[in-house]
Every structure is written in structure tokens, then in C-alpha cells.
Scaffold this motif. Sequence first.
Motif, mmCIF file in Angstrom:
data_model
loop_
_atom_site.group_PDB
_atom_site.id
_atom_site.type_symbol
_atom_site.label_atom_id
_atom_site.label_comp_id
_atom_site.label_asym_id
_atom_site.label_seq_id
_atom_site.Cartn_x
_atom_site.Cartn_y
_atom_site.Cartn_z
ATOM 1 N N ASP A 1 0.826 -1.206 0.000
ATOM 2 C CA ASP A 1 0.000 0.000 0.000
ATOM 3 C C ASP A 1 0.859 1.255 0.000
ATOM 4 O O ASP A 1 1.857 1.338 0.726
ATOM 5 C CB ASP A 1 -0.923 0.022 1.221
ATOM 6 C CG ASP A 1 -2.162 -0.822 1.025
ATOM 7 O OD1 ASP A 1 -2.485 -1.146 -0.131
ATOM 8 O OD2 ASP A 1 -2.816 -1.159 2.027
ATOM 9 N N PRO A 2 0.478 2.274 -0.776
ATOM 10 C CA PRO A 2 1.240 3.520 -0.809
ATOM 11 C C PRO A 2 1.054 4.310 0.481
ATOM 12 O O PRO A 2 0.107 4.065 1.242
ATOM 13 C CB PRO A 2 0.633 4.269 -2.004
ATOM 14 C CG PRO A 2 -0.765 3.748 -2.084
ATOM 15 C CD PRO A 2 -0.688 2.310 -1.676
ATOM 16 N N PRO A 3 1.926 5.300 0.721
ATOM 17 C CA PRO A 3 1.805 6.098 1.949
ATOM 18 C C PRO A 3 0.436 6.743 2.132
ATOM 19 O O PRO A 3 -0.071 6.827 3.252
ATOM 20 C CB PRO A 3 2.907 7.149 1.781
ATOM 21 C CG PRO A 3 3.933 6.487 0.934
ATOM 22 C CD PRO A 3 3.160 5.632 -0.033
ATOM 23 N N GLY A 4 -0.185 7.175 1.033
ATOM 24 C CA GLY A 4 -1.485 7.827 1.165
ATOM 25 C C GLY A 4 -2.517 6.953 1.844
ATOM 26 O O GLY A 4 -3.255 7.408 2.726
ATOM 27 N N ALA A 5 -2.586 5.678 1.459
ATOM 28 C CA ALA A 5 -3.550 4.761 2.059
ATOM 29 C C ALA A 5 -3.269 4.565 3.542
ATOM 30 O O ALA A 5 -4.184 4.473 4.362
ATOM 31 C CB ALA A 5 -3.518 3.421 1.331
ATOM 32 N N ARG A 6 -1.992 4.527 3.890
ATOM 33 C CA ARG A 6 -1.627 4.340 5.293
ATOM 34 C C ARG A 6 -1.965 5.575 6.122
ATOM 35 O O ARG A 6 -2.406 5.465 7.275
ATOM 36 C CB ARG A 6 -0.139 4.015 5.392
ATOM 37 C CG ARG A 6 0.277 2.739 4.672
ATOM 38 C CD ARG A 6 1.795 2.613 4.612
ATOM 39 N NE ARG A 6 2.231 1.608 3.659
ATOM 40 C CZ ARG A 6 2.511 0.348 3.969
ATOM 41 N NH1 ARG A 6 2.405 -0.060 5.219
ATOM 42 N NH2 ARG A 6 2.900 -0.501 3.036
ATOM 43 N N VAL A 7 -1.762 6.753 5.542
ATOM 44 C CA VAL A 7 -2.074 7.992 6.264
ATOM 45 C C VAL A 7 -3.582 8.110 6.474
ATOM 46 O O VAL A 7 -4.044 8.457 7.569
ATOM 47 C CB VAL A 7 -1.521 9.217 5.513
ATOM 48 C CG1 VAL A 7 -2.006 10.512 6.172
ATOM 49 C CG2 VAL A 7 0.004 9.189 5.501
ATOM 50 N N TYR A 8 -4.371 7.825 5.440
ATOM 51 C CA TYR A 8 -5.826 7.832 5.614
ATOM 52 C C TYR A 8 -6.244 6.839 6.701
ATOM 53 O O TYR A 8 -7.133 7.120 7.508
ATOM 54 C CB TYR A 8 -6.517 7.465 4.302
ATOM 55 C CG TYR A 8 -6.454 8.523 3.224
ATOM 56 C CD1 TYR A 8 -6.691 9.868 3.496
ATOM 57 C CD2 TYR A 8 -6.179 8.163 1.901
ATOM 58 C CE1 TYR A 8 -6.638 10.826 2.504
ATOM 59 C CE2 TYR A 8 -6.131 9.122 0.896
ATOM 60 C CZ TYR A 8 -6.349 10.457 1.201
ATOM 61 O OH TYR A 8 -6.292 11.398 0.207
ATOM 62 N N SER A 9 -5.607 5.683 6.720
ATOM 63 C CA SER A 9 -5.938 4.657 7.708
ATOM 64 C C SER A 9 -5.598 5.123 9.114
ATOM 65 O O SER A 9 -6.361 4.880 10.069
ATOM 66 C CB SER A 9 -5.200 3.363 7.387
ATOM 67 O OG SER A 9 -5.575 2.861 6.106
ATOM 68 N N LEU A 10 -4.474 5.795 9.264
ATOM 69 C CA LEU A 10 -4.101 6.323 10.572
ATOM 70 C C LEU A 10 -5.074 7.414 11.020
ATOM 71 O O LEU A 10 -5.426 7.496 12.220
ATOM 72 C CB LEU A 10 -2.672 6.868 10.528
ATOM 73 C CG LEU A 10 -1.568 5.802 10.496
ATOM 74 C CD1 LEU A 10 -0.217 6.437 10.156
ATOM 75 C CD2 LEU A 10 -1.488 5.074 11.840
ATOM 76 N N ALA A 11 -5.506 8.252 10.096
ATOM 77 C CA ALA A 11 -6.494 9.266 10.436
ATOM 78 C C ALA A 11 -7.808 8.632 10.881
ATOM 79 O O ALA A 11 -8.407 9.047 11.883
ATOM 80 C CB ALA A 11 -6.737 10.191 9.237
ATOM 81 N N LEU A 12 -8.231 7.589 10.161
ATOM 82 C CA LEU A 12 -9.450 6.871 10.532
ATOM 83 C C LEU A 12 -9.317 6.248 11.909
ATOM 84 O O LEU A 12 -10.211 6.336 12.751
ATOM 85 C CB LEU A 12 -9.753 5.801 9.481
ATOM 86 C CG LEU A 12 -10.935 4.883 9.726
ATOM 87 C CD1 LEU A 12 -12.220 5.674 9.859
ATOM 88 C CD2 LEU A 12 -11.058 3.852 8.603
ATOM 89 N N ALA A 13 -8.172 5.617 12.164
ATOM 90 C CA ALA A 13 -7.946 4.999 13.481
ATOM 91 C C ALA A 13 -7.987 6.042 14.586
ATOM 92 O O ALA A 13 -8.516 5.802 15.681
ATOM 93 C CB ALA A 13 -6.599 4.274 13.488
ATOM 94 N N GLY A 14 -7.415 7.214 14.315
ATOM 95 C CA GLY A 14 -7.439 8.289 15.308
ATOM 96 C C GLY A 14 -8.837 8.719 15.667
ATOM 97 O O GLY A 14 -9.144 9.009 16.838
ATOM 98 N N LEU A 15 -9.738 8.749 14.675
ATOM 99 C CA LEU A 15 -11.114 9.122 14.952
ATOM 100 C C LEU A 15 -11.840 8.050 15.756
ATOM 101 O O LEU A 15 -12.707 8.351 16.579
ATOM 102 C CB LEU A 15 -11.863 9.360 13.634
ATOM 103 C CG LEU A 15 -11.400 10.554 12.792
ATOM 104 C CD1 LEU A 15 -12.166 10.602 11.478
ATOM 105 C CD2 LEU A 15 -11.575 11.856 13.555
ATOM 106 N N LEU A 16 -11.482 6.784 15.525
ATOM 107 C CA LEU A 16 -12.171 5.685 16.187
ATOM 108 C C LEU A 16 -11.721 5.477 17.629
ATOM 109 O O LEU A 16 -12.447 4.919 18.442
ATOM 110 C CB LEU A 16 -11.963 4.390 15.408
ATOM 111 C CG LEU A 16 -12.600 4.318 14.033
ATOM 112 C CD1 LEU A 16 -12.275 2.992 13.364
ATOM 113 C CD2 LEU A 16 -14.118 4.527 14.105
ATOM 114 N N CYS A 17 -10.514 5.911 17.955
ATOM 115 C CA CYS A 17 -10.004 5.616 19.306
ATOM 116 C C CYS A 17 -10.475 6.637 20.317
ATOM 117 O O CYS A 17 -10.168 6.521 21.508
ATOM 118 C CB CYS A 17 -8.476 5.518 19.293
ATOM 119 S SG CYS A 17 -7.640 7.096 19.206
ATOM 120 N N CYS A 18 -11.178 7.641 19.913
ATOM 121 C CA CYS A 18 -11.610 8.708 20.839
ATOM 122 C C CYS A 18 -13.117 8.648 21.056
ATOM 123 O O CYS A 18 -13.851 8.213 20.203
ATOM 124 C CB CYS A 18 -11.240 10.064 20.276
ATOM 125 S SG CYS A 18 -9.469 10.245 19.940
#
Length: 299
Positions: free
Chosen positions: A282-299
Motif C-alpha cells: 500500500d502507498p503512503p497515502g492509504a496508510r495515512v488515511y488509515s491512521l487518520a481513521l484509526a485516530g477518529l475511532l479511538c476517541c
Amino acid sequence: MIARLEELIRLAQERPPTRVAVAAAAHNLVLQSVQRAVGLGLVIPLLVGREEEIRAEAEAIGWDLHGAQLVPTPTNKAAAIAAVDLVRQGKAQVLMKGYLHTAEMLHAILDHNTGLRTDRLLSHVFVLEVPTYHKLLLITDAAINITPDITQKAAITQNAVDLARRLGVERPKVAALSSIETINPNIPSTVHAACLSKMAERGQIKGAIVDGPLAFDNAISAQAAQEKGIVSPVSGDVDVVVVPDLDAGNILSKNLEYLARAKMAGIVMGAAAPVVLTSRSDPPGARVYSLALAGLLCC
């Protein structure tokens, strides 16, 4: 309702950065992704793996690792176990798979004594922004459950529905996919899809409209459904597609990514913390979007 993946980044930036344990971080693409997420203010990284290799790879991309914590381990297996433990101890809020096989990561997550199990089934959800579709499309499960039975498919569907609701979809529309639109006992996915539809009607899957069996064209296109005489409350406006098995989901997701130029994020639902489980390619963009999504879910 979140309509574009860039909105995930904007929303995540409104919150404090999340502490992310990255298992087997010593790889160019992994570190590029984490570096970009740090630059966007999304994460505080804990880089787990072979320290010398992590430092060498970071130097190669011009990252001085300022603000990053390194957790040395001798092997990928040890890195997966250590990263999971950081989440269990509360030292990290999100777990991210680096450059290691999914099976190694899942083995650490699913360990009965030291993993991140809950009473829910773990399942993966891709969130795709497809240029030719009018809203985000969720596909599940394309990464964890190989040939799920009907009970597992119901849990997989519920996980995806819960994610869609977190993304602002009040009552997600779900298509349970098969190759045809009628029930044929010789094609088990048609029976499963029909059962999922009825389970949603009876409240066994909550908060969603589920219909199936539907072929992919009839799920995505109201015109295709009309041409075939199919009357469905989800056709042409589907939020979630539930695939027959892992093979189908993986092929469908990657087709959309590589041939339809879809942007994508991926997340594991059902664990004690959000898990970013990306492909090694996966390219960096997909990983960054995934990290942003995870950040929203953990709060």
C-alpha cells in the motif's frame, strides 16, 4: 456524513495526535507513511522493530526521528508482540502493522492471554473513495476472515455498519453480494445474503438496511437493477458491500484501487483498540488515511 477521505485527516487534526505502536517499522514505505502522519499532526509514533534498520531507513528518507520513540526487538514476531503489549498497557492507542505478514500480526492480536481480543469478531473494512461513485464505499471482509459462515458474516456486517455510522451515515445501506440476485442453494453466498437481509429485518443486525443477494452491478447501479427488474432499497446508493469471502473482497478492493484509481483506508474492527492493517504494497497515502481513521475511532 464524511464524503471524502481527506475529511478524515481534517477531522483527525482537530483532535490531539494519537500514540501509534508500529510493528516492524523498518521499511521505507512504512516510515514514509508515519513521517507524513507526524507532519500532519495525526500521530506520535512508537517504532517497534530492529533499531539499526529503523534508523537506517529513516536516514534514507531524511527523517531524523524527532519525537519518535524506538522500541528495539530482534524479530518481526517479537515486534508484533511488543507493539500489541504497548497498546494493552495504554502506552499506545492504535496498533499499526508495518512490514510483516498479516498472519504474524493477527497471531499477536488474537493471543488469548496477551492479545487484544474482545467478545466481538475481528473483521477488516476497506473504506474507498471511488472517482465514479458518489460517496464513500465500505467493503468487508477482505483481509481476515477467509470463508465466514452466516454467524460470522452477521458479525462482519455489524462491524462495518458500526464503522459507517461513526463516519456519519445515519442508517447505512448494505448490499450482501453474490454473483446472482436470486437464491440458489447451489451457490451458498446467495443463501447467506438472503439470511443477512432477514436478520437485519428481525433486529439481529442493528442500525442498517440490508438487502441481498445482489450482484455488484445491481448494488452500485440503480439503472442496472431496474433493467433486471430488481426492486431494492439499497441499489444505487449502497454504503457497505459484504462480500462472499476473503478472495472476492480482496480482488474487488484491489481492482477498484488499481483500475478505478480509488483512494482507500483500511481498519480492523472488533479489537480492543483500532488496528491499521494495510498491505505491504500500500502507498503512503492509504496508510495515512488509515491512521487518520484509526485516530477518529479511538476517541
